[in-house]
Scaffold this active site. Structure first.
Site, PDB file in Angstrom:
ATOM      1  N   ASP A 205      -8.241  -6.358   6.586  1.00  0.00           N
ATOM      2  CA  ASP A 205      -8.033  -5.618   5.347  1.00  0.00           C
ATOM      3  C   ASP A 205      -6.692  -6.023   4.745  1.00  0.00           C
ATOM      4  OD1 ASP A 205      -7.715  -3.874   3.257  1.00  0.00           O
ATOM      5  OD2 ASP A 205      -8.234  -2.070   4.378  1.00  0.00           O
ATOM      6  N   HIS A 210      -1.019  -1.868   1.241  1.00  0.00           N
ATOM      7  CA  HIS A 210      -0.463  -1.645   2.576  1.00  0.00           C
ATOM      8  C   HIS A 210       0.664  -2.618   2.931  1.00  0.00           C
ATOM      9  CE1 HIS A 210      -3.910   0.950   2.925  1.00  0.00           C
ATOM     10  NE2 HIS A 210      -4.718  -0.064   2.693  1.00  0.00           N
ATOM     11  N   ILE A 225       1.539   2.196   2.300  1.00  0.00           N
ATOM     12  CA  ILE A 225       0.974   3.172   3.228  1.00  0.00           C
ATOM     13  C   ILE A 225       0.174   2.477   4.334  1.00  0.00           C
ATOM     14  CG2 ILE A 225       0.917   4.974   1.472  1.00  0.00           C
ATOM     15  CD1 ILE A 225      -2.100   4.455   1.183  1.00  0.00           C
ATOM     16  N   GLY A 228      -6.094   3.675   6.208  1.00  0.00           N
ATOM     17  CA  GLY A 228      -6.776   4.835   6.771  1.00  0.00           C
ATOM     18  C   GLY A 228      -7.521   4.489   8.047  1.00  0.00           C
TER      19      GLY A 228
END
Length: 303
Positions: A205, A210, A225, A228
């Site tokens: 990903d 991110h 961040i 998830g």
């Protein structure tokens, strides 16, 4: 445009409601031992005690230790599968920057081999109107190329901001796996690394949200961040360790709802309640360093 036409005009959602039930075409994903090792490091294996910690997931040549694969490794299939097309290609047009991961579930039919290849086919199972946005739910089935038998299934939902208000079905109203109003039976706390997202992204990903502060600034975050699904992997580790003795063969299914982003470097505490339903089931929540819930409505099945 005449004023009366503006009044009569209504919002037309570019998401294609006729896509419900449509399937993608088969895609394939092959992985090697090192891919499973890298994923394990990406979700924090071995951080607390590098010597001897979870060596079955982080090494392939430790004497007397056979390499195993974390059950949550299967979430990488959607990012890494090649050829064919995903069912989401049938969902219509929308701004991908407005897409947020809502829920994730996995179901393992047997342990994932250290290396292998799967064929993956997914389906859009629902499109729901949440007012401020639309939810698209999907399910994917993976079969192992070596024997043609099912290996795992994944379920997922995404929330697309700004695509709601079309008068459609709001979706299931119930909230599954509600945490009991009592102290958890088990708690596990893991510390994430400041560079955790940079490590996890190497598993597939590569969303710059991110890794690139210019992207995270647009979202109003103080820094990039954590994925998830990285938080999901940390949570799966806690469930595997606490309830399955780190034996992937005992890990059956896991589902949860993402409720708040996590910043790399935060501590994650997984709260686990057992004995709330049938034997071999548990409810969990994952909370961030300040106590806010980051994964909610978590359900787990184990052998």
């Amino acid at each position: 445009m005449p004023q009366n036409k503006q009044v009569r005009s209504r919002h037309i959602m570019p998401v294609n409601l006729e896509a419900i039930g449509s399937k993608g075409t088969p895609r394939t994903w092959a992985w090697e031992s090192k891919d499973a090792l890298l994923y394990a490091l990406g979700v924090g294996c071995g951080v607390a005690d590098p010597v001897g910690a979870e060596l079955e997931f982080t090494t392939e040549n430790t004497m007397g230790v056979d390499q195993k694969v974390l059950p949550t490794f299967c979430v990488l299939a959607g990012f890494n599968a090649e050829g064919g097309k995903s069912a989401m290609a049938n969902a219509g047009t929308y701004d991908p920057r407005m897409l947020v991961h809502g829920e994730q579930g996995i179901r393992l039919h047997r342990p994932i081999p250290v290396s292998g290849e799967i064929s993956l086919t997914d389906e859009i199972t629902g499109i729901y109107d949440k007012g401020k946005g639309a939810v698209i739910a999907t399910k994917a089935i993976a079969t192992l190329a070596a024997d043609g038998q099912p290996l795992f299934e994944t379920t997922s939902s995404v929330f697309i901001v700004g695509e709601g208000g079309f008068g459609g079905d709001r979706g299931p109203a119930d909230k599954p796996n509600e945490a009991p109003d009592r102290a958890p039976d088990l708690t596990v706390t893991y510390q994430t690394r400041p560079d955790q997202a940079l490590l996890y992204r190497l598993s597939g990903d590569r969303n710059p949200l991110h890794s690139d502060k210019k992207f995270s600034d647009v979202g109003g975050f103080p820094k990039p961040i954590l994925h998830g699904l990285c938080t999901y992997g940390f949570t799966g580790r806690a469930l595997l360790s606490s309830l399955c003795g780190n034996d992937p063969a005992r890990f059956k299914a896991m589902e949860g709802r993402f409720s708040s982003p996590v910043l790399p470097g935060e501590a994650l505490t997984i709260k686990i309640w057992t004995g709330e339903g049938q034997d071999g089931t548990a409810i969990f929540q994952t909370v961030g360093g300040d106590g806010r819930i980051v994964i909610n409505n978590g359900g787990f099945e184990f052998r």
